[in-house]
Design a protein around this motif. Structure first.
Motif, PDB file in Angstrom:
ATOM      1  N   ILE A 198      32.210  -0.261  27.188  1.00 42.38           N
ATOM      2  CA  ILE A 198      33.441   0.415  27.605  1.00 42.38           C
ATOM      3  C   ILE A 198      34.212  -0.349  28.673  1.00 42.38           C
ATOM      4  O   ILE A 198      35.395  -0.097  28.869  1.00 42.38           O
ATOM      5  CB  ILE A 198      33.156   1.855  28.094  1.00 42.38           C
ATOM      6  N   CYS A 199      33.566  -1.272  29.358  1.00 43.76           N
ATOM      7  CA  CYS A 199      34.270  -2.122  30.319  1.00 43.76           C
ATOM      8  C   CYS A 199      34.806  -3.354  29.580  1.00 43.76           C
ATOM      9  O   CYS A 199      34.224  -3.794  28.589  1.00 43.76           O
ATOM     10  CB  CYS A 199      33.341  -2.546  31.454  1.00 43.76           C
ATOM     11  N   THR A 200      35.891  -3.892  30.075  1.00 43.35           N
ATOM     12  CA  THR A 200      36.493  -5.060  29.426  1.00 43.35           C
ATOM     13  C   THR A 200      36.393  -6.322  30.274  1.00 43.35           C
ATOM     14  O   THR A 200      36.486  -7.423  29.741  1.00 43.35           O
ATOM     15  CB  THR A 200      37.965  -4.793  29.091  1.00 43.35           C
ATOM     16  N   ALA A 201      36.213  -6.189  31.577  1.00 43.11           N
ATOM     17  CA  ALA A 201      36.053  -7.362  32.432  1.00 43.11           C
ATOM     18  C   ALA A 201      34.676  -7.990  32.189  1.00 43.11           C
ATOM     19  O   ALA A 201      33.734  -7.312  31.755  1.00 43.11           O
ATOM     20  CB  ALA A 201      36.204  -6.974  33.904  1.00 43.11           C
ATOM     21  N   ASP A 202      34.535  -9.270  32.488  1.00 40.56           N
ATOM     22  CA  ASP A 202      33.258  -9.951  32.288  1.00 40.56           C
ATOM     23  C   ASP A 202      32.167  -9.379  33.179  1.00 40.56           C
ATOM     24  O   ASP A 202      30.981  -9.433  32.827  1.00 40.56           O
ATOM     25  CB  ASP A 202      33.405 -11.449  32.566  1.00 40.56           C
ATOM     26  N   TYR A 203      32.547  -8.849  34.324  1.00 43.47           N
ATOM     27  CA  TYR A 203      31.602  -8.227  35.261  1.00 43.47           C
ATOM     28  C   TYR A 203      32.104  -6.824  35.584  1.00 43.47           C
ATOM     29  O   TYR A 203      33.315  -6.594  35.701  1.00 43.47           O
ATOM     30  CB  TYR A 203      31.493  -9.037  36.558  1.00 43.47           C
ATOM     31  N   PHE A 204      31.153  -5.909  35.751  1.00 43.89           N
ATOM     32  CA  PHE A 204      31.545  -4.564  36.170  1.00 43.89           C
ATOM     33  C   PHE A 204      30.551  -4.039  37.194  1.00 43.89           C
ATOM     34  O   PHE A 204      29.348  -4.262  37.100  1.00 43.89           O
ATOM     35  CB  PHE A 204      31.683  -3.603  34.985  1.00 43.89           C
ATOM     36  N   LEU A 205      31.090  -3.349  38.179  1.00 42.12           N
ATOM     37  CA  LEU A 205      30.297  -2.755  39.245  1.00 42.12           C
ATOM     38  C   LEU A 205      29.950  -1.326  38.868  1.00 42.12           C
ATOM     39  O   LEU A 205      30.831  -0.537  38.550  1.00 42.12           O
ATOM     40  CB  LEU A 205      31.084  -2.765  40.560  1.00 42.12           C
ATOM     41  N   VAL A 206      28.667  -0.994  38.896  1.00 47.77           N
ATOM     42  CA  VAL A 206      28.202   0.378  38.738  1.00 47.77           C
ATOM     43  C   VAL A 206      27.856   0.913  40.122  1.00 47.77           C
ATOM     44  O   VAL A 206      27.165   0.244  40.897  1.00 47.77           O
ATOM     45  CB  VAL A 206      26.970   0.449  37.822  1.00 47.77           C
ATOM     46  N   ILE A 207      28.343   2.088  40.438  1.00 42.61           N
ATOM     47  CA  ILE A 207      28.003   2.707  41.717  1.00 42.61           C
ATOM     48  C   ILE A 207      27.772   4.191  41.499  1.00 42.61           C
ATOM     49  O   ILE A 207      28.466   4.842  40.703  1.00 42.61           O
ATOM     50  CB  ILE A 207      29.102   2.444  42.776  1.00 42.61           C
ATOM     51  N   ASP A 208      26.766   4.735  42.189  1.00 43.16           N
ATOM     52  CA  ASP A 208      26.463   6.153  42.073  1.00 43.16           C
ATOM     53  C   ASP A 208      27.560   6.988  42.722  1.00 43.16           C
ATOM     54  O   ASP A 208      28.211   6.555  43.686  1.00 43.16           O
ATOM     55  CB  ASP A 208      25.112   6.464  42.722  1.00 43.16           C
ATOM     56  N   ALA A 209      27.733   8.193  42.214  1.00 45.73           N
ATOM     57  CA  ALA A 209      28.856   9.041  42.627  1.00 45.73           C
ATOM     58  C   ALA A 209      28.658   9.692  43.984  1.00 45.73           C
ATOM     59  O   ALA A 209      29.502  10.488  44.408  1.00 45.73           O
ATOM     60  CB  ALA A 209      29.109  10.119  41.568  1.00 45.73           C
ATOM     61  N   ASP A 210      27.566   9.362  44.676  1.00 49.35           N
ATOM     62  CA  ASP A 210      27.369   9.885  46.030  1.00 49.35           C
ATOM     63  C   ASP A 210      27.198   8.769  47.053  1.00 49.35           C
ATOM     64  O   ASP A 210      26.766   9.016  48.180  1.00 49.35           O
ATOM     65  CB  ASP A 210      26.163  10.836  46.083  1.00 49.35           C
ATOM     66  N   THR A 211      27.543   7.537  46.686  1.00 48.61           N
ATOM     67  CA  THR A 211      27.337   6.390  47.569  1.00 48.61           C
ATOM     68  C   THR A 211      28.671   5.750  47.928  1.00 48.61           C
ATOM     69  O   THR A 211      29.450   5.377  47.054  1.00 48.61           O
ATOM     70  CB  THR A 211      26.393   5.364  46.910  1.00 48.61           C
ATOM     71  N   VAL A 212      28.920   5.622  49.213  1.00 48.32           N
ATOM     72  CA  VAL A 212      30.203   5.143  49.734  1.00 48.32           C
ATOM     73  C   VAL A 212      29.998   3.800  50.427  1.00 48.32           C
ATOM     74  O   VAL A 212      29.167   3.687  51.340  1.00 48.32           O
ATOM     75  CB  VAL A 212      30.804   6.160  50.723  1.00 48.32           C
ATOM     76  N   LEU A 213      30.738   2.796  50.011  1.00 48.44           N
ATOM     77  CA  LEU A 213      30.709   1.497  50.683  1.00 48.44           C
ATOM     78  C   LEU A 213      31.503   1.591  51.977  1.00 48.44           C
ATOM     79  O   LEU A 213      32.630   2.077  51.993  1.00 48.44           O
ATOM     80  CB  LEU A 213      31.313   0.416  49.784  1.00 48.44           C
ATOM     81  N   ILE A 214      30.906   1.110  53.070  1.00 39.06           N
ATOM     82  CA  ILE A 214      31.593   1.188  54.363  1.00 39.06           C
ATOM     83  C   ILE A 214      31.761  -0.184  55.010  1.00 39.06           C
ATOM     84  O   ILE A 214      32.284  -0.281  56.127  1.00 39.06           O
ATOM     85  CB  ILE A 214      30.869   2.147  55.339  1.00 39.06           C
TER      86      ILE A 214
END
Length: 258
Positions: free
Chosen positions: A95-111
């Motif tokens: 379902i992603c089209t870019a060569d790389y895709f980031l998966v992140i959980d829906a309760d995790t926030v990058l700070i």
């Protein structure tokens, strides 16, 4: 470099999902293509995607099976949805089209700032503990012990579409089954933590392309609060020693990531 972002979610995640998306946009130092929210077709989730400029993907369209086809429960715990989300992540190459895709959980926030590709290598974040059953499943699934001595379960990971597809083809060739069926067959489903998508892909890449990996400590902090409850001063202080925050808001195991 442009990357896509994939976030599996359910309605309960709406209390943190906005902060997750905002954190990705603020802290990921790559050009972002689409942010895909893979979720049940619910009005509130559809409205969220419209409001935040995300792409909604009906979770029932990603794999040849739906959540109803994933049975993973006992008399004391229910983890079918949690397992289904892991399979959805591993379906991201479709379902992603870019060569790389980031998966992140829906309760995790990058700070803190994140760059996932450096000098032609992928940055993997790690911790020093995991669930032993993850590695027993990995051995049954892949046919050899896990090669890395660290854990890749840090709530987000950059996947290379071509490498992920290759890993799934190898699983299918080994088991003579679709890859997701092979995962279900390899698990001991009497145990509540029996498979990890992050451990599986991380160890596969460690075995097949160790020279292409950069390992860094995750420095993730779990908080029993909400993103809104953090003052700017508290968030700034945490960012000096943490890369991400996980807001584990649910006590049930229906979708919770460990």
């Amino acid at each position: 470099m442009r990357i896509d972002v994939l976030i599996p979610a359910i309605e309960k995640d709406l209390s943190t999902l906005g902060a997750v998306v905002d954190g990705v946009r603020a802290q990921v130092k790559h050009s972002i293509g689409r942010i895909l929210i893979v979720a049940p077709r619910k009005p509130r989730l559809l409205a969220f995607c419209r409001r935040k400029g995300c792409t909604f993907v009906d979770e029932n369209t990603v794999l040849p099976l739906t959540k109803k086809g994933v049975v993973y429960r006992s008399q004391t715990w229910e983890r079918s949805g949690w397992l289904f989300q892991q399979l959805l992540k591993l379906g991201g190459d479709r379902i992603c089209t870019a060569d790389y895709f980031l998966v992140i959980d829906a309760d995790t926030v990058l700070i803190a700032p994140h760059r996932f590709r450096k000098d032609g290598k992928t940055v993997f974040y790690t911790r020093n503990w995991s669930q032993p059953e993850y590695f027993r499943t990995y051995r049954r699934l892949m046919g050899h012990p896990r090669p890395a001595r660290v854990s890749f379960v840090t709530h987000y990971m950059l996947f290379e579409r071509a490498a992920l597809a290759r890993m799934k083809r190898e699983i299918e060739a080994r088991h003579g089954l679709p890859w997701y069926r092979a995962v279900l067959k390899s698990m001991d489903r009497t145990r509540p933590f029996a498979f990890s998508e992050f451990e599986t892909y991380g160890n596969y890449m460690y075995r097949t392309d160790r020279s292409g990996m950069i390992l860094r400590p995750a420095r993730n902090r779990s908080l029993n609060t909400s993103p809104e409850a953090l003052s700017p001063e508290r968030r700034k202080a945490l960012a000096k020693r943490c890369r991400s925050l996980s807001f584990h808001k649910r006590k049930d195991y229906s979708r919770k990531k460990e």
